[in-house]
Design a protein around this motif. Structure first.
Motif, PDB file in Angstrom:
ATOM      1  N   CYS A  46    -117.016 -54.051 -59.255  1.00  0.00           N
ATOM      2  CA  CYS A  46    -116.425 -52.704 -59.225  1.00  0.00           C
ATOM      3  C   CYS A  46    -115.252 -52.711 -60.182  1.00  0.00           C
ATOM      4  O   CYS A  46    -114.387 -53.603 -60.106  1.00  0.00           O
ATOM      5  N   SER A  47    -115.216 -51.756 -61.098  1.00  0.00           N
ATOM      6  CA  SER A  47    -114.143 -51.705 -62.101  1.00  0.00           C
ATOM      7  C   SER A  47    -113.587 -50.291 -62.209  1.00  0.00           C
ATOM      8  O   SER A  47    -114.322 -49.312 -62.048  1.00  0.00           O
ATOM      9  N   ILE A  48    -112.290 -50.207 -62.491  1.00  0.00           N
ATOM     10  CA  ILE A  48    -111.622 -48.919 -62.693  1.00  0.00           C
ATOM     11  C   ILE A  48    -111.049 -48.887 -64.105  1.00  0.00           C
ATOM     12  O   ILE A  48    -110.254 -49.752 -64.484  1.00  0.00           O
ATOM     13  N   TYR A  49    -111.502 -47.901 -64.888  1.00  0.00           N
ATOM     14  CA  TYR A  49    -110.987 -47.677 -66.241  1.00  0.00           C
ATOM     15  C   TYR A  49    -110.189 -46.374 -66.223  1.00  0.00           C
ATOM     16  O   TYR A  49    -110.667 -45.349 -65.725  1.00  0.00           O
ATOM     17  N   LEU A  50    -108.989 -46.403 -66.781  1.00  0.00           N
ATOM     18  CA  LEU A  50    -108.171 -45.193 -66.872  1.00  0.00           C
ATOM     19  C   LEU A  50    -107.788 -44.957 -68.333  1.00  0.00           C
ATOM     20  O   LEU A  50    -107.696 -45.898 -69.128  1.00  0.00           O
ATOM     21  N   PHE A  51    -107.554 -43.691 -68.674  1.00  0.00           N
ATOM     22  CA  PHE A  51    -107.155 -43.366 -70.043  1.00  0.00           C
ATOM     23  C   PHE A  51    -105.727 -43.820 -70.308  1.00  0.00           C
ATOM     24  O   PHE A  51    -104.813 -43.516 -69.541  1.00  0.00           O
ATOM     25  N   ARG A  52    -105.534 -44.534 -71.403  1.00  0.00           N
ATOM     26  CA  ARG A  52    -104.182 -44.882 -71.860  1.00  0.00           C
ATOM     27  C   ARG A  52    -103.680 -43.848 -72.869  1.00  0.00           C
ATOM     28  O   ARG A  52    -102.485 -43.684 -73.076  1.00  0.00           O
ATOM     29  N   ASP A  53    -104.611 -43.198 -73.563  1.00  0.00           N
ATOM     30  CA  ASP A  53    -104.313 -42.042 -74.404  1.00  0.00           C
ATOM     31  C   ASP A  53    -105.562 -41.174 -74.420  1.00  0.00           C
ATOM     32  O   ASP A  53    -106.548 -41.475 -73.744  1.00  0.00           O
ATOM     33  N   ALA A  54    -105.551 -40.116 -75.198  1.00  0.00           N
ATOM     34  CA  ALA A  54    -106.646 -39.143 -75.137  1.00  0.00           C
ATOM     35  C   ALA A  54    -107.993 -39.718 -75.547  1.00  0.00           C
ATOM     36  O   ALA A  54    -109.040 -39.187 -75.169  1.00  0.00           O
ATOM     37  N   ASP A  55    -107.994 -40.825 -76.303  1.00  0.00           N
ATOM     38  CA  ASP A  55    -109.246 -41.353 -76.844  1.00  0.00           C
ATOM     39  C   ASP A  55    -109.570 -42.768 -76.401  1.00  0.00           C
ATOM     40  O   ASP A  55    -110.592 -43.320 -76.821  1.00  0.00           O
ATOM     41  N   THR A  56    -108.725 -43.375 -75.590  1.00  0.00           N
ATOM     42  CA  THR A  56    -108.909 -44.787 -75.272  1.00  0.00           C
ATOM     43  C   THR A  56    -108.850 -45.043 -73.775  1.00  0.00           C
ATOM     44  O   THR A  56    -107.903 -44.636 -73.101  1.00  0.00           O
ATOM     45  N   LEU A  57    -109.881 -45.752 -73.273  1.00  0.00           N
ATOM     46  CA  LEU A  57    -109.927 -46.183 -71.878  1.00  0.00           C
ATOM     47  C   LEU A  57    -109.462 -47.626 -71.775  1.00  0.00           C
ATOM     48  O   LEU A  57    -109.744 -48.449 -72.648  1.00  0.00           O
ATOM     49  N   GLU A  58    -108.766 -47.924 -70.690  1.00  0.00           N
ATOM     50  CA  GLU A  58    -108.245 -49.268 -70.462  1.00  0.00           C
ATOM     51  C   GLU A  58    -108.740 -49.782 -69.114  1.00  0.00           C
ATOM     52  O   GLU A  58    -108.682 -49.058 -68.109  1.00  0.00           O
ATOM     53  N   LEU A  59    -109.273 -51.006 -69.105  1.00  0.00           N
ATOM     54  CA  LEU A  59    -109.678 -51.627 -67.849  1.00  0.00           C
ATOM     55  C   LEU A  59    -108.418 -51.934 -67.043  1.00  0.00           C
ATOM     56  O   LEU A  59    -107.587 -52.740 -67.453  1.00  0.00           O
ATOM     57  N   CYS A  60    -108.271 -51.268 -65.887  1.00  0.00           N
ATOM     58  CA  CYS A  60    -107.029 -51.400 -65.113  1.00  0.00           C
ATOM     59  C   CYS A  60    -107.190 -52.236 -63.850  1.00  0.00           C
ATOM     60  O   CYS A  60    -106.192 -52.693 -63.290  1.00  0.00           O
ATOM     61  N   ALA A  61    -108.401 -52.430 -63.377  1.00  0.00           N
ATOM     62  CA  ALA A  61    -108.629 -53.260 -62.188  1.00  0.00           C
ATOM     63  C   ALA A  61    -110.104 -53.593 -62.118  1.00  0.00           C
ATOM     64  O   ALA A  61    -110.948 -52.799 -62.551  1.00  0.00           O
ATOM     65  N   THR A  62    -110.427 -54.766 -61.579  1.00  0.00           N
ATOM     66  CA  THR A  62    -111.828 -55.143 -61.450  1.00  0.00           C
ATOM     67  C   THR A  62    -112.027 -56.142 -60.325  1.00  0.00           C
ATOM     68  O   THR A  62    -111.149 -56.957 -60.028  1.00  0.00           O
ATOM     69  N   GLU A  63    -113.178 -56.052 -59.702  1.00  0.00           N
ATOM     70  CA  GLU A  63    -113.691 -57.060 -58.777  1.00  0.00           C
ATOM     71  C   GLU A  63    -115.002 -57.540 -59.393  1.00  0.00           C
ATOM     72  O   GLU A  63    -115.936 -56.756 -59.554  1.00  0.00           O
ATOM     73  N   GLY A  64    -115.054 -58.798 -59.793  1.00  0.00           N
ATOM     74  CA  GLY A  64    -116.294 -59.339 -60.327  1.00  0.00           C
ATOM     75  C   GLY A  64    -116.277 -59.639 -61.802  1.00  0.00           C
ATOM     76  O   GLY A  64    -117.096 -60.427 -62.279  1.00  0.00           O
ATOM     77  N   LEU A  65    -115.372 -59.025 -62.576  1.00  0.00           N
ATOM     78  CA  LEU A  65    -115.224 -59.367 -63.985  1.00  0.00           C
ATOM     79  C   LEU A  65    -114.018 -60.290 -64.145  1.00  0.00           C
ATOM     80  O   LEU A  65    -113.264 -60.534 -63.200  1.00  0.00           O
ATOM     81  N   ASN A  66    -113.801 -60.786 -65.351  1.00  0.00           N
ATOM     82  CA  ASN A  66    -112.705 -61.710 -65.632  1.00  0.00           C
ATOM     83  C   ASN A  66    -111.362 -61.005 -65.444  1.00  0.00           C
ATOM     84  O   ASN A  66    -111.067 -60.040 -66.155  1.00  0.00           O
ATOM     85  N   PRO A  67    -110.525 -61.481 -64.505  1.00  0.00           N
ATOM     86  CA  PRO A  67    -109.220 -60.835 -64.281  1.00  0.00           C
ATOM     87  C   PRO A  67    -108.346 -60.829 -65.530  1.00  0.00           C
ATOM     88  O   PRO A  67    -107.484 -59.961 -65.674  1.00  0.00           O
ATOM     89  N   GLU A  68    -108.584 -61.777 -66.439  1.00  0.00           N
ATOM     90  CA  GLU A  68    -107.774 -61.844 -67.659  1.00  0.00           C
ATOM     91  C   GLU A  68    -108.032 -60.641 -68.569  1.00  0.00           C
ATOM     92  O   GLU A  68    -107.229 -60.350 -69.458  1.00  0.00           O
ATOM     93  N   ALA A  69    -109.152 -59.974 -68.356  1.00  0.00           N
ATOM     94  CA  ALA A  69    -109.488 -58.828 -69.211  1.00  0.00           C
ATOM     95  C   ALA A  69    -108.745 -57.560 -68.818  1.00  0.00           C
ATOM     96  O   ALA A  69    -108.708 -56.587 -69.583  1.00  0.00           O
ATOM     97  N   VAL A  70    -108.153 -57.548 -67.612  1.00  0.00           N
ATOM     98  CA  VAL A  70    -107.442 -56.363 -67.136  1.00  0.00           C
ATOM     99  C   VAL A  70    -106.271 -56.042 -68.070  1.00  0.00           C
ATOM    100  O   VAL A  70    -105.483 -56.924 -68.425  1.00  0.00           O
ATOM    101  N   HIS A  71    -106.178 -54.780 -68.474  1.00  0.00           N
ATOM    102  CA  HIS A  71    -105.170 -54.250 -69.399  1.00  0.00           C
ATOM    103  C   HIS A  71    -105.341 -54.769 -70.825  1.00  0.00           C
ATOM    104  O   HIS A  71    -104.500 -54.487 -71.692  1.00  0.00           O
ATOM    105  N   LYS A  72    -106.428 -55.519 -71.083  1.00  0.00           N
ATOM    106  CA  LYS A  72    -106.711 -55.987 -72.444  1.00  0.00           C
ATOM    107  C   LYS A  72    -107.995 -55.358 -72.977  1.00  0.00           C
ATOM    108  O   LYS A  72    -108.076 -55.031 -74.158  1.00  0.00           O
ATOM    109  N   THR A  73    -109.014 -55.229 -72.119  1.00  0.00           N
ATOM    110  CA  THR A  73    -110.267 -54.613 -72.547  1.00  0.00           C
ATOM    111  C   THR A  73    -110.086 -53.103 -72.662  1.00  0.00           C
ATOM    112  O   THR A  73    -109.624 -52.443 -71.725  1.00  0.00           O
ATOM    113  N   ARG A  74    -110.443 -52.586 -73.824  1.00  0.00           N
ATOM    114  CA  ARG A  74    -110.306 -51.153 -74.071  1.00  0.00           C
ATOM    115  C   ARG A  74    -111.567 -50.616 -74.730  1.00  0.00           C
ATOM    116  O   ARG A  74    -112.241 -51.321 -75.477  1.00  0.00           O
ATOM    117  N   LEU A  75    -111.864 -49.374 -74.448  1.00  0.00           N
ATOM    118  CA  LEU A  75    -113.046 -48.706 -74.985  1.00  0.00           C
ATOM    119  C   LEU A  75    -112.655 -47.357 -75.568  1.00  0.00           C
ATOM    120  O   LEU A  75    -111.824 -46.643 -74.998  1.00  0.00           O
TER     121      LEU A  75
END
Length: 747
Positions: A46-75
């Motif tokens: 389970c993962s939560i992505y939130l917008f950091r700006d109008a065009d970019t999503l940021e991985l803000c929390a996850t269960e099951g993915l690499n915790p190190e990716a939180v606040h680093k993975t962006r889409l």
């Protein structure tokens, strides 16, 4: 719906509510939520992505993915399945994610290739805040009940995000409604102001998203809906008596309010664990999504009706909104999606500025803002979503900028600008009783535009010699029915009294286009600015025109009267309108009313065709007033409501100045007095050039008289004309730069 599913849904929402109620930082809460959702839905991720700006999503929390990716993975918006959900605002549910269009594998998250993917938007009333995702290795599509459950959780997360429940590290977890935001809109009325936000329709905050007693919540909902239906039916009854052309809109309200499907869906949401307020909001968001995707323009236009009705219901349920009787803050700046003239006049001159998400330069709000001399910015998109009551705000009506919660450096620079403007106004005040006489000896007569009784005191303060344009439509726009002849006569008499003998040019009713009367059925016209409006409407509705002309004659009561007809395109329209006035004079005389001691009948030249009218028109007209705003848009075929083109063409374009020159010449041949009325008359450089082309009377907003007079008194109009002619002969497209260079040499 099976009872088991309802129970599981309520259980999940209760666990979510309890988790949100626990103490802890924002990140800690998000981590607990992802664990809770993965456990409840029996998924590996389970993962939560939130917008950091109008065009970019940021991985803000996850269960099951690499915790190190939180606040680093962006889409980026639209990137991968997560970005697709965010862009479309609709769920993606697949049992074979790698084969889905747009799939992107993200090795940086340490994820395996999960077959099943369910992503739902985290959104609140059309505003996308992020994406909630669950994934599993098992290749399966999630059931409708599971999709629904995740959507409800996402809605709760959206509300909690708006309330600041997840403030923490990472730009996507910045505190909402606290950081500075700049909005780039368009100028509706010039001027600058600093103040505090007052939301015309404040956002309803729902704090109790989850409820334990569905029966009690359904009862609350039914009671609130009944109150809503009664209020809508009351409005419909009043409209049936006085406001028949509004019935269609109110019937749409009634259709929504009495919809069984709407009620059934909200009751089902409550059965799954939502509170009455949350059920209303969920259905509002779902209906918005359906209507926005519709190819039917009529259905898309119903969004405003739906939002208004839902917000009314939420205010009944929560007790929030204007009904609470909250007082305006100090230095209030009104922020609204849109607003009618009557509502705006209720606020009066207490407002420092107005900011609208919609509106237009010729809208009712813009007309009233100009009358009240209040800075107005229009097209400030999404400001009602971002702003909160009491927020510090700076409004630059000159540039169309709005600074919400500005940084101190921006605020200081803005205050310097306001101080400089205030100092300039002090300098202009000293010129109030002096003529606008250029160094060459030519005197320009400066008049003011008005539309309300509240404008008239500016006659003394600004130094205006008279009222070059009194807009009579405002008194029609702010009423729910046609005003009575006696009411208009009394108003026009008070205008003449306040003018104390100065000339007042009353423009007859200029409605149509974007100025639709509340009691007039809107016309479905593809280009209303060039449609059934102004003099065209008046000639087709002679009863309304006759009533207004009789009111003007009675108001004069033996004093001079000046009447001008708007939007005249050909000689016949002027002669027909003039005949209406002559017949009204005959009728009033036979009825024993005192006739005006002198009457001037003129026309506004707002269409290029009238510049080429037969000589007889200029001989018949007692005066001509160039309506610069409309004339320019039709001359350049550039809609002044269209931000893409309205600033594309310069008033000082040599072709437009050539048209002005021709009008001056034609009026000169017949000795017809000529004036220029419009926004450009109040801009010093434009006013200088218009005067240099031969205009001797200009009419503008009162605040512009000082700056225009200040410049005119310092220049030689003959020299200015030589500069203009030289630029034209040199093949310049606009004379602006040549005139500016010359003014620089003049100091």
């Amino acid at each position: 719906m099976p009872e088991r599913t309802e129970t599981e849904s309520r259980k999940l929402l209760r666990r979510l509510r309890d988790t949100l109620a626990e103490a802890g930082a924002g990140q800690e809460r998000l981590d607990r939520i992802t664990h809770l959702i993965a456990d409840s839905m029996r998924t590996e991720v389970c993962s939560i992505y939130l917008f950091r700006d109008a065009d970019t999503l940021e991985l803000c929390a996850t269960e099951g993915l690499n915790p190190e990716a939180v606040h680093k993975t962006r889409l980026r918006l639209g990137e991968g399945l997560v970005g697709r959900v965010a862009r479309t605002g609709t769920p993606v549910n697949t049992g074979n994610a790698p084969q889905e269009r747009g799939f992107r594998f993200m090795p940086e998250t340490g994820e395996e290739v999960f077959s099943s993917f369910l992503g739902v938007p985290i959104q609140r009333l059309g505003e996308s805040l992020g994406v909630l995702v669950v994934q599993s290795k098992e290749a399966r599509q999630f059931s409708d009940d599971e999709v629904y459950g995740l959507e409800v959780v996402a809605m709760v997360l959206a509300e909690m995000t708006e309330l600041g429940a997840f403030i923490g590290e990472g730009e996507a977890l910045a505190a909402p409604h606290q950081h500075p935001v700049m909005f780039r809109g368009a100028t509706g009325q010039e001027g600058a102001a600093e103040g505090n936000v007052w939301l015309h329709e404040p956002r309803v905050v729902v704090t109790n998203m989850v409820a334990d007693d569905p029966k009690a919540e359904v009862e609350r909902l039914r009671s609130a809906v009944e109150r809503l239906r009664v209020s809508v039916d009351d409005m419909l009854s009043r409209a049936a008596a006085t406001d028949k052309d509004q019935i269609e809109i109110l019937q749409t309200y009634r259709m929504f309010a009495h919809s069984r499907g709407w009620m059934r869906r909200m009751e089902e949401d409550i059965g799954r664990g939502l509170s009455a307020e949350a059920a209303v909001e969920k259905e509002q968001s779902a209906a918005r999504a359906r209507l926005q995707q519709s190819a039917d323009a009529y259905l898309r236009d119903r969004l405003h009706d739906l939002d208004d009705l839902s917000n009314r219901l939420l205010r009944i349920l929560t007790g929030q909104g204007r009904e609470t009787g909250a007082e305006l803050p100090a230095s209030p700046v009104l922020v609204a999606r849109n607003i009618g003239p009557a509502e705006l006049l209720d606020y009066g001159r207490s407002l420092k500025a107005i900011v609208l998400e919609e509106g237009s330069v010729g809208s009712h709000a813009a007309i009233v803002a100009r009358a009240l001399a209040i800075p107005l910015v229009i097209h400030a998109e999404r400001i009602t979503t971002e702003a909160l009551n009491g927020d510090h705000i700076l409004v630059d009506g000159d540039q169309g900028f709005v600074h919400l919660r500005p940084e101190e450096s921006v605020a200081n620079a803005f205050r310097d600008k306001i101080a400089m403007q205030a100092k300039a106004q002090e300098r202009y005040a000293s010129l109030r009783n002096l003529p606008a006489q250029a160094r060459c000896g030519t005197t320009i007569s400066l008049h003011m535009n008005a539309g309300l009784m509240a404008d008239l005191p500016s006659l003394e303060g600004s130094g205006a010699e008279g009222v070059g344009l009194f807009r009579t439509e405002l008194q029609f726009l702010i009423r729910n029915q046609v005003p009575k002849r006696g009411e208009l006569a009394a108003l026009y008499a008070r205008v003449l009294d306040a003018a104390k003998g100065r000339r007042v040019a009353f423009r007859t009713l200029d409605i149509g286009s974007d100025k639709v009367l509340p009691y007039m059925k809107p016309q479905d016209e593809p280009n209303p600015a060039m449609g059934w409006r102004a003099i065209r409407l008046g000639l087709d509705k002679p009863g309304v025109m006759r009533m207004q002309l009789q009111a003007l004659i009675r108001a004069a009561n033996g004093r001079p009267l000046t009447v001008m007809f708007p939007f005249v395109a050909q000689l016949e329209e002027y002669t027909q309108a003039r005949d209406h006035l002559m017949r009204a004079l005959d009728t009033e005389g036979r009825l024993g009313h005192t006739l005006p001691s002198k009457i001037e009948v003129g026309a506004m030249l707002e269409t290029p065709s009238l510049a080429f009218a037969p000589r007889k028109f200029f001989e018949l007209a007692d005066f001509v007033s160039i309506g610069g705003n409309d004339l320019k848009q039709f001359f350049f075929a550039a809609d002044r409501e269209n931000e893409r083109v309205r600033r594309r063409y310069d008033t000082l374009n040599v072709s437009f100045l050539g048209l002005i020159e021709q009008i001056v010449r034609r009026c000169g041949e017949t000795g017809t007095p000529l004036s220029f009325c419009g926004e450009d008359a109040g801009r010093p450089i434009e006013a200088l050039c218009i005067a240099a082309m031969g205009l001797r009377t200009l009419s503008m907003r009162p605040a512009s008289i000082g700056p225009v007079k200040h410049l005119l008194r310092r220049v030689d109009l003959g020299e200015a004309r030589s500069v203009i002619d030289a630029a034209r002969e040199a093949g310049a497209q606009s004379v602006r730069s040549a005139v500016m260079d010359w003014l620089t040499t003049q100091g």
